[in-house]
Design an enzyme around this catalytic site. Sequence first.
Site, PDB file in Angstrom:
ATOM      1  N   CYS A  38      14.506 -55.452  16.699  1.00 35.61           N
ATOM      2  CA  CYS A  38      14.749 -54.075  16.249  1.00 35.61           C
ATOM      3  C   CYS A  38      14.162 -53.023  17.193  1.00 35.61           C
ATOM      4  CB  CYS A  38      14.207 -53.871  14.842  1.00 35.61           C
ATOM      5  SG  CYS A  38      15.030 -54.920  13.635  1.00 35.61           S
TER       6      CYS A  38
ATOM      7  N   HIS B 126      13.624 -46.207  13.573  1.00 35.61           N
ATOM      8  CA  HIS B 126      14.377 -47.429  13.265  1.00 35.61           C
ATOM      9  C   HIS B 126      14.653 -47.436  11.762  1.00 35.61           C
ATOM     10  CE1 HIS B 126      15.765 -51.419  12.922  1.00 35.61           C
ATOM     11  NE2 HIS B 126      14.666 -51.910  12.373  1.00 35.61           N
TER      12      HIS B 126
ATOM     13  N   ASN C 221      19.963 -52.028   7.976  1.00 35.24           N
ATOM     14  CA  ASN C 221      19.217 -52.248   9.217  1.00 35.24           C
ATOM     15  C   ASN C 221      20.144 -52.904  10.242  1.00 35.24           C
ATOM     16  OD1 ASN C 221      17.546 -53.144  11.261  1.00 35.24           O
ATOM     17  ND2 ASN C 221      15.994 -54.012   9.912  1.00 35.24           N
TER      18      ASN C 221
HETATM   19  N1  ACO Z   1      17.353 -58.327  -5.467  1.00 33.94           N
HETATM   20  C1  ACO Z   1      16.574 -58.441  -6.559  1.00 33.94           C
HETATM   21  N2  ACO Z   1      15.302 -58.862  -6.501  1.00 33.94           N
HETATM   22  C2  ACO Z   1      14.806 -59.190  -5.311  1.00 33.94           C
HETATM   23  C3  ACO Z   1      15.569 -59.095  -4.121  1.00 33.94           C
HETATM   24  C4  ACO Z   1      16.902 -58.652  -4.230  1.00 33.94           C
HETATM   25  N3  ACO Z   1      17.719 -58.513  -3.179  1.00 33.94           N
HETATM   26  N4  ACO Z   1      14.806 -59.478  -3.077  1.00 33.94           N
HETATM   27  C5  ACO Z   1      13.605 -59.798  -3.572  1.00 33.94           C
HETATM   28  N5  ACO Z   1      13.600 -59.641  -4.914  1.00 33.94           N
HETATM   29  C6  ACO Z   1      12.525 -59.875  -5.858  1.00 33.94           C
HETATM   30  C7  ACO Z   1      11.491 -60.830  -5.318  1.00 33.94           C
HETATM   31  O1  ACO Z   1      11.881 -62.178  -5.524  1.00 33.94           O
HETATM   32  C8  ACO Z   1      10.270 -60.443  -6.136  1.00 33.94           C
HETATM   33  O2  ACO Z   1      10.376 -61.051  -7.405  1.00 33.94           O
HETATM   34  P1  ACO Z   1       9.069 -61.646  -8.150  1.00 33.94           P
HETATM   35  O3  ACO Z   1       8.178 -60.466  -8.330  1.00 33.94           O
HETATM   36  O4  ACO Z   1       9.638 -62.204  -9.400  1.00 33.94           O
HETATM   37  O5  ACO Z   1       8.514 -62.660  -7.199  1.00 33.94           O
HETATM   38  C9  ACO Z   1      10.436 -58.941  -6.323  1.00 33.94           C
HETATM   39  O6  ACO Z   1      11.803 -58.655  -6.063  1.00 33.94           O
HETATM   40  C10 ACO Z   1       9.564 -58.109  -5.395  1.00 33.94           C
HETATM   41  O7  ACO Z   1       9.704 -58.624  -4.055  1.00 33.94           O
HETATM   42  P2  ACO Z   1       8.914 -58.011  -2.860  1.00 33.94           P
HETATM   43  O8  ACO Z   1       9.189 -58.840  -1.625  1.00 33.94           O
HETATM   44  O9  ACO Z   1       7.479 -57.790  -3.262  1.00 33.94           O
HETATM   45  O10 ACO Z   1       9.644 -56.617  -2.717  1.00 33.94           O
HETATM   46  P3  ACO Z   1       9.277 -55.419  -1.768  1.00 33.94           P
HETATM   47  O11 ACO Z   1       9.122 -54.217  -2.558  1.00 33.94           O
HETATM   48  O12 ACO Z   1       8.199 -55.796  -0.796  1.00 33.94           O
HETATM   49  O13 ACO Z   1      10.607 -55.250  -0.911  1.00 33.94           O
HETATM   50  C11 ACO Z   1      11.543 -55.761   1.246  1.00 33.94           C
HETATM   51  C12 ACO Z   1      11.074 -56.318  -0.091  1.00 33.94           C
HETATM   52  C13 ACO Z   1      12.645 -54.760   1.001  1.00 33.94           C
HETATM   53  C14 ACO Z   1      12.079 -56.899   2.098  1.00 33.94           C
HETATM   54  C15 ACO Z   1      10.375 -55.065   1.954  1.00 33.94           C
HETATM   55  O14 ACO Z   1       9.241 -55.905   1.958  1.00 33.94           O
HETATM   56  C16 ACO Z   1      10.676 -54.675   3.377  1.00 33.94           C
HETATM   57  O15 ACO Z   1      11.419 -53.758   3.626  1.00 33.94           O
HETATM   58  N6  ACO Z   1      10.064 -55.322   4.374  1.00 33.94           N
HETATM   59  C17 ACO Z   1      10.173 -54.952   5.753  1.00 33.94           C
HETATM   60  C18 ACO Z   1      11.513 -55.247   6.359  1.00 33.94           C
HETATM   61  C19 ACO Z   1      11.490 -54.768   7.791  1.00 33.94           C
HETATM   62  O16 ACO Z   1      11.016 -53.686   8.073  1.00 33.94           O
HETATM   63  N7  ACO Z   1      11.908 -55.531   8.753  1.00 33.94           N
HETATM   64  C20 ACO Z   1      11.604 -55.072  10.098  1.00 33.94           C
HETATM   65  C21 ACO Z   1      12.525 -55.136  11.056  1.00 33.94           C
HETATM   66  S1  ACO Z   1      13.741 -56.376  10.869  1.00 33.94           S
HETATM   67  C22 ACO Z   1      13.992 -57.087  12.414  1.00 33.94           C
HETATM   68  O17 ACO Z   1      13.231 -56.951  13.314  1.00 33.94           O
HETATM   69  C23 ACO Z   1      15.155 -58.048  12.576  1.00 33.94           C
END
Ligand code: ACO
Length: 318
Positions: A113, A245, A275
């Site tokens: 990214c 980004h 993304n």
């Molecule tokens: N739909 C419904 N529920 C979901 C989904 C979904 N698509 N995905 C995860 N959940 C659930 C999880 O299983 C979890 O359930 P649980 O509490 O029963 O275990 C709950 O939602 C909360 O999950 P978290 O992972 O804690 O959710 P969070 O608020 O952290 O959001 C996310 C997850 C969106 C992935 C976030 O952590 C994020 O944006 N991370 C960074 C991503 C990023 O910046 N990537 C960088 C660049 S990518 C690259 O370089 C290729």
Amino acid sequence: MTFSRILGTGGYLPERVMTNADLEAIVDTTSAWIRERTGIEKRHLASEGESCCDLAEAAARRALEAAGIGPDDLDLILVATTTPDQFFPSTACLLQQRLGNRGAPAFDLQAVCAGFVYALSVADQFIRTGAARRALVVGAETISRLLDWNDRTTCVLFGDGAGAVVLGASDEPGIVSTHIHADGAYKDLLQVPGGHGNGRPEARFLEMRGNEVFRFAVNTLGRIVDETLDANGLSTADIDWLIPHQANIRIIQATARKLDLPMDRVVVTVAQHGNTSSASIPLAFDEAVRDGRIRRGETLLMEAFGGGFTWGSALIRY
Ligand code: ACO
């Protein structure tokens, strides 16, 4: 002294659109969860047979047209991509052939990214040293092909697309400074593990420890923004536009808060594109240039964070 200046921008999104509602039919998710946790509402996906080079070419042609130059005028072609069409030749060479340029150095750069900011930094060095005078820098991705469409924690986050800029040599900046970093110690937090060299060619889908990536991204982007302002003796008041980004609206908002920049000075496309990895910054840049938000003379701060980890920024006087 010679600097590089942005001569033109271009972007391209594949026609096929997948909404959050479409995803509800594929994995156990809801539109509301995706919107609330990420800010994403829809993403564009390359169709079967549509290649990364196809997307790169469309964006590149628009950038060349905006710059008012032809492919023969280019003496450097860089493509930042994580999803090249072939192991080799590079997507940059495939693109060069499509454009009809012959002889300019052309190569790919892989920093996930942060790839576009990395490529911009490399092209800027070529121009500053006199090694090139006109450079095409493209970020192009078909990242949807790295996704496990059964994994709701990753497949809802990404989309495909391409963005491009044409740089030209100039007596005045242009690109004021670029700052790029990496720390491979975090390689396991965000990866596609499979490859020919590690005995796991089947592990070809993106894996991410989202929570940890999120925390690291917010802290690191805050630091890179400080580093960029300090290096130039600037304060947040000097920044007209933040072009981040586009991974997650909550990460973008956190960086804007850190800069004390109101959200109407931040270019946000994550709702519409998801993304798109290395394409996300040039796509956002092109959109804001074309709709008249970003104007000549304004000061832009780009920042990105990606797998590796890699991260970087660019301060630009547009
Ligand atoms: N739909 C419904 N529920 C979901 C989904 C979904 N698509 N995905 C995860 N959940 C659930 C999880 O299983 C979890 O359930 P649980 O509490 O029963 O275990 C709950 O939602 C909360 O999950 P978290 O992972 O804690 O959710 P969070 O608020 O952290 O959001 C996310 C997850 C969106 C992935 C976030 O952590 C994020 O944006 N991370 C960074 C991503 C990023 O910046 N990537 C960088 C660049 S990518 C690259 O370089 C290729």
